[in-house]
Each structure stands twice: as C-alpha cells, then as structure tokens.
Design a protein around this motif. Sequence first.
Motif, PDB file in Angstrom:
ATOM      1  N   ALA A  36       0.812  -1.221   0.000  1.00 29.62           N
ATOM      2  CA  ALA A  36       0.000   0.000   0.000  1.00 29.62           C
ATOM      3  C   ALA A  36       0.843   1.267   0.000  1.00 29.62           C
ATOM      4  O   ALA A  36       0.330   2.353   0.202  1.00 29.62           O
ATOM      5  CB  ALA A  36      -0.907   0.007   1.231  1.00 29.62           C
ATOM      6  N   THR A 295      -5.261   3.175  -6.199  1.00 30.74           N
ATOM      7  CA  THR A 295      -5.592   3.311  -4.782  1.00 30.74           C
ATOM      8  C   THR A 295      -6.635   2.278  -4.364  1.00 30.74           C
ATOM      9  O   THR A 295      -6.573   1.731  -3.256  1.00 30.74           O
ATOM     10  CB  THR A 295      -6.099   4.731  -4.498  1.00 30.74           C
ATOM     11  OG1 THR A 295      -5.186   5.678  -5.041  1.00 30.74           O
ATOM     12  CG2 THR A 295      -6.238   4.977  -3.010  1.00 30.74           C
ATOM     13  N   LYS A 299      -6.366  -0.654  -1.526  1.00 32.24           N
ATOM     14  CA  LYS A 299      -7.409  -0.853  -0.514  1.00 32.24           C
ATOM     15  C   LYS A 299      -7.883  -2.310  -0.517  1.00 32.24           C
ATOM     16  O   LYS A 299      -8.108  -2.892   0.551  1.00 32.24           O
ATOM     17  CB  LYS A 299      -8.582   0.085  -0.784  1.00 32.24           C
ATOM     18  CG  LYS A 299      -9.699  -0.025   0.241  1.00 32.24           C
ATOM     19  CD  LYS A 299     -10.830   0.946  -0.039  1.00 32.24           C
ATOM     20  CE  LYS A 299     -11.966   0.779   0.960  1.00 32.24           C
ATOM     21  NZ  LYS A 299     -13.084   1.722   0.708  1.00 32.24           N
ATOM     22  N   VAL A 340      -6.790   1.055   6.097  1.00 33.64           N
ATOM     23  CA  VAL A 340      -7.909   1.095   5.154  1.00 33.64           C
ATOM     24  C   VAL A 340      -8.619   2.445   5.226  1.00 33.64           C
ATOM     25  O   VAL A 340      -8.990   3.026   4.198  1.00 33.64           O
ATOM     26  CB  VAL A 340      -8.903  -0.049   5.447  1.00 33.64           C
ATOM     27  CG1 VAL A 340     -10.167   0.099   4.612  1.00 33.64           C
ATOM     28  CG2 VAL A 340      -8.261  -1.400   5.161  1.00 33.64           C
ATOM     29  N   VAL A 343      -6.478   5.024   3.392  1.00 29.40           N
ATOM     30  CA  VAL A 343      -6.575   4.868   1.941  1.00 29.40           C
ATOM     31  C   VAL A 343      -7.945   5.325   1.442  1.00 29.40           C
ATOM     32  O   VAL A 343      -8.059   5.925   0.366  1.00 29.40           O
ATOM     33  CB  VAL A 343      -6.305   3.406   1.536  1.00 29.40           C
ATOM     34  CG1 VAL A 343      -6.551   3.188   0.053  1.00 29.40           C
ATOM     35  CG2 VAL A 343      -4.871   3.024   1.865  1.00 29.40           C
ATOM     36  N   SER A 344      -8.976   5.071   2.221  1.00 29.85           N
ATOM     37  CA  SER A 344     -10.323   5.505   1.829  1.00 29.85           C
ATOM     38  C   SER A 344     -10.404   7.018   1.742  1.00 29.85           C
ATOM     39  O   SER A 344     -11.064   7.567   0.848  1.00 29.85           O
ATOM     40  CB  SER A 344     -11.360   4.986   2.835  1.00 29.85           C
ATOM     41  OG  SER A 344     -11.378   3.573   2.866  1.00 29.85           O
TER      42      SER A 344
END
Length: 357
Positions: A36, A295, A299, A340, A343-344
């Motif tokens: 990530a 992205t 995720k 997470v 990244v969201s």
Amino acid sequence: MTLIRPTAETAGASGPVRRPAAGRAVALLVLVAVAALIPLLGPRPALDGTGEAAAPGVGGIALLRAALFAALCVPVGELFAARLARLVPGAPLEHAPRSWAPSAAAVGFLAALGLASVVATGNLLPHHLSDMDVGGLYQSRDGKLALLEVNAFLAAGLCALSRRPAAQVWPLAAVVLAEALRAHPAPEHGPLVGSGLTLVHVTCAALWTGGLLHVLRMLRTWRAASEAAEAAEPTGTAETAASADAAGAALLGLYARVAAVLFAALTATGAWSALRRMPPGTVLDQLTATSYGRTLLAKLVLVATVAVLALLARLRLRRAADRLSACVPARAEVVALGLVVAVSGLLTALPLPIRWS
C-alpha cells in the motif's frame, strides 16, 4: 489466566520464549504496508504516469477526509460494542473504558469544518479568510452537506458528554447520510443507487473498525479490573478472573459473528460501487492505469489482509486452549483497518475513473 495474554511457546525449561503468532502478524503487516506504499504516500505517486491531474490541495483534502472517517468510526464502534457487551452473560459492565467519543467528535468537527472551508473556496484550500464565501455554502448542495456534517459532529460531541450518550447515534447517522449523498451528486447516473451503496458501505465499515477497537479496549479494561481485584484481595479472585476471561472470549466471539456479516455487506457494496464507476471490461486496465484504480487496488489488498487476520482470530477463538489469544491477530487487524481508513480518505479525493465504452 490473564484476559489478554500473548501466546508463547517455550523451547525448554530455560530456553527462549518464542512468539510465532505475533511475528507472523508483524510480517504480514509489513508486507501490506509495502503493497500500500504508493497510495499512502499521497496523490502524487498514485497519479504518476496516468496523465491525470489532481485538484490543488488534494493531499490536504484526503487527510481531512481520512480524519473525518476515523472520527466517525470511534463513537459508532463504542455504541456498537457496548450493545454487544450487554448481550454477554456475566460481563463486568461496571468496568468500562473511558469514552473517546468526545475527542473523536472534536476531531470530526474540525475535519468537517476544514472540508466546509474547502467547499466555500470553490473546492480549493483557502489561504485567507477572504477567500471563503461562507454565505455561499447555503446556496449549493455540497455546501449544505458540508454544514450538515459540521453541525452533526457538534451535536454528537454534546450528546457524548450528556447523560444519554446513546443519543449521538442520530447525529452520527446524519454524517453517514451526508457522506453518501456527497459522494454521488445529482448529475451522476443513478445517484440514489450509488448513495444507497455508500450508505451501507460506510455504516458497515464504521461498525467493523470502531467496534473491534472498542471491544479490544473493553477486554483490556476488564483485565486491569480483574488484576486490581486480585492485588487487593488475593483470596477468592481466581473465580472472578475466570469469569472475566469467559466474558471477554464471549464478547470477542459475538463480535466475530457480526463482523462476518459486515464483511459480506462491505464486499458486496464495494464491488458494486467499483463496477458502477469502472465497467467490467475496463477494470483490469483502470486498476493499474488510473490513480483511482491504483488506490482501490491497494485498498483491496488491505481489506484482504484484514479478512485473513479476522479468520486467524476466529480460528483461535474456536480451537486455541486460551481463546483470548485471538486478541493478537485482532490487534493487528485494527492496525490494518486504520490503514484502510487512510486509503479511503485518499480515494475520495482522487479524480474519478474514466467510464470507457
């Protein structure tokens, strides 16, 4: 038996103590962090080579939105975990961790205020107060939704400090609804369907992430309470400690069963939302050729890792002699869920993918 005890295997009577479970969890999180790395560094690496241009200040917007999502997860998780604890027989409900909801509401309020200032400046980061058209917020759909989130977090904080903290569920629901509507403006094809998917997705994500965090905090608090009781009165506390351990394992097991349903709903709504923005025939190309796709791919890797950690925790709950050793992968799961959320936040700030025909 302690309430949250790291698993250990002793090589011998005087040999070194090994913690293979903790080592595997750390190694897995390192691999996930590497996978990530591109999106977590910000929009520039995700945009590199795609030919796309991000709006000015997209990094700050992504940070604000990630903070808003985190601030939403914490109080939602507290309400959810407290509800589950009341269903566990013998749970020491009198020993509850200090609520983080007021602090989370303050963070959410500031993040929502920052996002509202961005909307008031024409979706740009303001440099001076004169750049903002505060009155214009009431004249646009995005402005009204931004103000709704600011007021909702303020109301949630007041409810969290009141005698009835459960009342904060209503302003928190308003934040979720505002996010669902904001993500799908009217010009979009089928905005009501998209808003409905986002509503379910955000709700399940907040319950899963915040719920696990507060469950682990409750187990730690119960452990501290049982240890304090043992130190104060060594005789007769073994039964109390065993009861607290059993209640902790039952709470974690109850959460795991609900989390399985939440994961199914998250997977279904997430896949449907992605296919609405990236038609099936273009998914593979856009996952590597667009910033949104890159992205989203990161995720997906993180969510898959969370699922593996959740499965490990569930297996330990069923098979391990010490059922509370499931807390080891569960703690790693919380860290992965935090990634997470980050990244969201970035995903919502990047340009939407192109709908190729």
